[in-house]
Design a protein around this motif. Structure first.
Motif, PDB file in Angstrom:
ATOM      1  N   ILE A 126       0.752  -1.136  -0.069  1.00  0.00           N
ATOM      2  CA  ILE A 126      -0.041  -0.015  -0.042  1.00  0.00           C
ATOM      3  C   ILE A 126       0.899   1.065  -0.035  1.00  0.00           C
ATOM      4  CG2 ILE A 126      -1.856  -1.085   1.275  1.00  0.00           C
ATOM      5  CD1 ILE A 126      -1.037   0.524   3.561  1.00  0.00           C
ATOM      6  N   TYR A 127       2.037   1.239  -0.045  1.00  0.00           N
ATOM      7  CA  TYR A 127       3.113   2.181   0.340  1.00  0.00           C
ATOM      8  C   TYR A 127       3.383   3.120  -0.704  1.00  0.00           C
ATOM      9  CZ  TYR A 127       3.654  -1.845   3.311  1.00  0.00           C
ATOM     10  OH  TYR A 127       3.490  -2.963   3.994  1.00  0.00           O
ATOM     11  N   VAL A 128       3.941   4.253  -0.570  1.00  0.00           N
ATOM     12  CA  VAL A 128       4.504   5.301  -1.702  1.00  0.00           C
ATOM     13  C   VAL A 128       5.272   4.574  -2.667  1.00  0.00           C
ATOM     14  CG1 VAL A 128       5.138   7.402  -2.012  1.00  0.00           C
ATOM     15  CG2 VAL A 128       3.869   6.960  -0.237  1.00  0.00           C
ATOM     16  N   ARG A 129       5.132   4.705  -4.001  1.00  0.00           N
ATOM     17  CA  ARG A 129       5.862   3.943  -5.015  1.00  0.00           C
ATOM     18  C   ARG A 129       7.008   4.859  -5.436  1.00  0.00           C
ATOM     19  NH1 ARG A 129       1.962   0.753  -9.196  1.00  0.00           N
ATOM     20  NH2 ARG A 129       0.182  -0.049  -7.434  1.00  0.00           N
ATOM     21  N   GLY A 130       8.227   4.418  -5.616  1.00  0.00           N
ATOM     22  CA  GLY A 130       9.420   5.096  -6.132  1.00  0.00           C
ATOM     23  C   GLY A 130       9.213   5.678  -7.363  1.00  0.00           C
ATOM     24  N   GLU A 131       9.736   6.690  -7.741  1.00  0.00           N
ATOM     25  CA  GLU A 131       9.662   7.413  -9.027  1.00  0.00           C
ATOM     26  C   GLU A 131      11.178   7.291  -9.915  1.00  0.00           C
ATOM     27  OE1 GLU A 131       8.374  11.202  -8.405  1.00  0.00           O
ATOM     28  OE2 GLU A 131       6.438  10.499  -7.899  1.00  0.00           O
ATOM     29  N   LYS A 132      12.229   7.392  -9.091  1.00  0.00           N
ATOM     30  CA  LYS A 132      13.539   7.274  -9.727  1.00  0.00           C
ATOM     31  C   LYS A 132      14.005   5.942 -10.152  1.00  0.00           C
ATOM     32  CE  LYS A 132      18.535   8.372  -8.927  1.00  0.00           C
ATOM     33  NZ  LYS A 132      19.379   8.981  -7.748  1.00  0.00           N
ATOM     34  N   ASN A 133      14.272   5.686 -11.506  1.00  0.00           N
ATOM     35  CA  ASN A 133      14.528   4.543 -12.025  1.00  0.00           C
ATOM     36  C   ASN A 133      13.292   3.588 -11.888  1.00  0.00           C
ATOM     37  OD1 ASN A 133      17.235   5.634 -12.506  1.00  0.00           O
ATOM     38  ND2 ASN A 133      17.948   4.651 -10.627  1.00  0.00           N
ATOM     39  N   ALA A 134      12.122   3.897 -11.915  1.00  0.00           N
ATOM     40  CA  ALA A 134      11.029   3.141 -11.501  1.00  0.00           C
ATOM     41  C   ALA A 134      10.517   2.740 -12.723  1.00  0.00           C
ATOM     42  CB  ALA A 134       9.928   3.891 -10.449  1.00  0.00           C
ATOM     43  N   ILE A 135       9.708   1.338 -12.651  1.00  0.00           N
ATOM     44  CA  ILE A 135       8.853   0.996 -13.683  1.00  0.00           C
ATOM     45  C   ILE A 135       7.448   0.728 -13.130  1.00  0.00           C
ATOM     46  CG2 ILE A 135      10.926  -0.158 -14.789  1.00  0.00           C
ATOM     47  CD1 ILE A 135      10.037  -2.874 -13.253  1.00  0.00           C
ATOM     48  N   GLY A 136       7.054   1.407 -12.021  1.00  0.00           N
ATOM     49  CA  GLY A 136       5.776   1.423 -11.753  1.00  0.00           C
ATOM     50  C   GLY A 136       5.294   0.165 -10.781  1.00  0.00           C
ATOM     51  N   SER A 137       6.302  -0.524 -10.445  1.00  0.00           N
ATOM     52  CA  SER A 137       5.895  -1.751  -9.320  1.00  0.00           C
ATOM     53  C   SER A 137       5.689  -1.267  -8.046  1.00  0.00           C
ATOM     54  CB  SER A 137       7.362  -2.605  -9.517  1.00  0.00           C
ATOM     55  OG  SER A 137       7.183  -3.571  -8.341  1.00  0.00           O
TER      56      SER A 137
END
Length: 435
Positions: A74-85
């Motif tokens: 449920i947590y905040v997803r990363g954005e740096k180098n991220a693929i939406g996981s």
């Protein structure tokens, strides 16, 4: 994963295997699970306010007989180098704004508890997103190369590898996990990529968690039996889904099902369990949802094979919905069309799963032929017979010789039937008999 070559029927041309008679009923064996897990991807319950959408479905989910709710990250997803996981986590204590707020989380957990459900949160201990604050504030919490660069985790470029040889990392991770136990009152964790941490690291985390709540449920994403010794209550039967799929697609003999289940159950200590499923988020994302078992109509029958061969069964959000085709990505946000008819069908299966717990403590016997799935459990004075048609055509499933011409109760219909030498099942049909 079961190797494809091992699953293929190869040159087998016999119509059926030998049909042994039931031996004498053994003494009652070990306790078996009566729990049913529902794996909920909040992103399938709306494109905004997903937790409210999931909360609105709890009556239906608990009504299916599911008493453990596993909520994916449920947590905040990363954005740096991220693929939406959702497994790329930027903030362990923050809530994904598309999902809702902390109050929405508390409402969901409290509502689940009011229905008698336990709640497991998904946890990623091995790695974080590249834009997690620890990367810049506490780089020593991560593994580094000779030049001081933080390493990526395994083959995943979107996440950074934590260093659990550092005691500070262990304590920091424990603090983050304790937050949800104390603040929200969750009942345990499903731990992603559990193999990434050592036995010592898991010992620190689990001992610390159980010092707060001794009854926490801990599920490890691993097939390694050693994790029971680390303090986990349950691990994965990773071979269950591919074996069931191979049988339903005609690539393996039905007898493989009982063989696989016995091998998996053989390593489970008394009082612990193993997770069995037809779909989880990875299987659904990596395979064609409507053909993995030959047809979308076959999924409930595949679930029968997952649940009735003991272990703790799981329904993945999507199995109880209609209109799904192709791969079901867990990265996206969408509102699934949940089906009351499918929910009722799973309720019927789960009701039988719970009601037959006593007889499922008996010895498991396989009677499958090349065209039909058949197995039984026996304890003194009682036998459970399960038959499943894994094909898209009507089939006459061979009844075990010792049960032919006997009267047993059809647990689905609630009526007594006298069995013949065979029992006719519709395409992807199944039946449970008990006497």
């Amino acid at each position: 994963m079961v190797a494809a070559a091992a699953l293929m029927m190869g040159g087998c041309t016999s119509y059926e295997i030998d049909m042994p008679e039931n031996p004498e009923a053994p003494a009652v064996g070990r306790e078996v699970s009566k729990n049913v897990i529902y794996q909920a991807n909040p992103g399938f319950f709306g494109t905004q306010d997903c937790l409210k959408g999931l909360n609105a479905q709890l009556d239906r989910i608990s009504g299916m007989g599911c008493d453990i709710l596993w909520v994916m990250p449920i947590y905040v997803r990363g954005e740096k180098n991220a693929i939406g996981s959702p497994y790329c986590i930027k903030d362990y204590r923050g809530v994904n704004p598309k999902y809702g707020t902390l109050d929405d989380v508390k409402t969901l957990v409290n509502n689940a508890h009011s229905k008698g459900m336990k709640v497991l949160f998904d946890w990623v201990a091995n790695h974080t997103a590249w834009d997690h604050p620890w990367v810049t504030q506490y780089p020593d919490r991560y593994e580094q190369d000779e030049d001081g660069n933080i390493k990526q985790a395994s083959t995943w470029t979107d996440v950074a590898q934590l260093n659990f040889n550092n005691p500070e990392t262990r304590q920091a991770m424990l603090d983050e996990m304790l937050y949800w136990v104390k603040e929200v009152g969750i009942d345990g964790y499903r731990c992603d990529y559990a193999d990434g941490l050592s036995a010592e690291a898991w010992g620190v985390l689990i001992n610390g968690l159980r010092a707060e709540n001794p009854d926490l449920i801990m599920l490890a994403e691993t097939a390694n039996n050693n994790f029971y010794n680390y303090g986990f209550d349950m691990i994965y039967d990773w071979n269950s889904a591919p074996t069931i799929s191979a049988v339903f697609q005609g690539k393996a003999l039905p007898s493989e099902l009982v063989k696989e289940a016995k091998e998996a159950l053989g390593g489970v200590p008394e009082g612990d369990s193993i997770l069995r499923y037809a779909f989880n988020h990875d299987v659904a994302a990596e395979n064609n949802f409507d053909t993995y078992f030959g047809s979308v109509d076959a999924i409930p029958a595949a679930y029968v094979c997952a649940s009735m061969l003991n272990g703790t069964p799981m329904i993945y959000s999507g199995m109880d919905a209609t209109g799904i085709s192709g791969e079901l990505s867990f990265f996206t946000y969408r509102t699934l069309d949940f089906s009351s008819a499918l929910s009722d069908e799973y309720k019927a299966i789960n009701d039988i799963f719970v009601k037959t717990a006593e007889v499922r403590r008996g010895e498991l016997y396989g009677y499958s032929t090349a065209t039909g799935i058949c197995f039984s459990y026996s304890i003194p004075g009682k036998t459970l017979l399960v038959m499943v048609n894994p094909t898209g055509e009507s089939k006459a499933i061979r009844v075990p010789i010792s049960l032919a011409n006997t009267t047993m109760t059809n647990l689905i219909k609630g009526v007594d039937e006298t069995l013949g030498l065979t029992y006719e099942l519709d395409p992807y049909g199944y039946v449970f008999f008990e006497n």
